[in-house]
Design a protein around this motif. Structure first.
Motif, PDB file in Angstrom:
ATOM      1  N   ILE A  17       0.866  -1.187   0.000  1.00 47.89           N
ATOM      2  CA  ILE A  17       0.000   0.000   0.000  1.00 47.89           C
ATOM      3  C   ILE A  17       0.894   1.225   0.000  1.00 47.89           C
ATOM      4  O   ILE A  17       1.618   1.473   0.963  1.00 47.89           O
ATOM      5  N   ALA A  18       0.875   1.973  -1.075  1.00 46.81           N
ATOM      6  CA  ALA A  18       1.653   3.206  -1.220  1.00 46.81           C
ATOM      7  C   ALA A  18       3.140   2.972  -0.955  1.00 46.81           C
ATOM      8  O   ALA A  18       3.808   3.782  -0.327  1.00 46.81           O
ATOM      9  N   GLY A  19       3.636   1.861  -1.414  1.00 47.45           N
ATOM     10  CA  GLY A  19       5.055   1.571  -1.279  1.00 47.45           C
ATOM     11  C   GLY A  19       5.454   0.927   0.031  1.00 47.45           C
ATOM     12  O   GLY A  19       6.611   0.564   0.218  1.00 47.45           O
TER      13      GLY A  19
END
Length: 91
Positions: free
Chosen positions: A30-32
């Motif tokens: 999630i988001a890196g």
């Protein structure tokens, strides 16, 4: 001597088994950032349980549920496990 060696092997096996299973956990990116899938399922379970609480209170079903301190954590666990089985089942 043999009994002591057997105890040491049992202890090593008992400590290595959970470490080996930890690598089997699915990871969600999630988001890196990598999060374990169980954490995502626990968060979804808590959020959906809060939503169900509002619905239960609005429909006045909450009065008949029983001990709420027991009902809502069980509902969150049930929803979290269901989310895990639906989205992360490898079978």
């Amino acid at each position: 001597m043999v009994e002591k060696l057997r105890q040491v092997y049992s202890l090593v096996a008992a400590l290595a088994f959970p470490a080996a299973l930890a690598a089997c956990d699915p990871v969600v990116n999630i988001a890196g950032a990598n999060f374990p899938a169980w954490l995502l399922c626990a968060i979804v379970g808590a959020i959906l349980t809060a939503a169900f609480r509002v619905v239960f209170a609005a429909t006045r079903v909450e009065l008949y549920l029983g001990p709420l301190l027991l009902i809502y954590p069980c509902l969150a666990t049930l929803i979290g496990c269901a989310v895990y089985l639906i989205f992360f089942n490898r079978i």
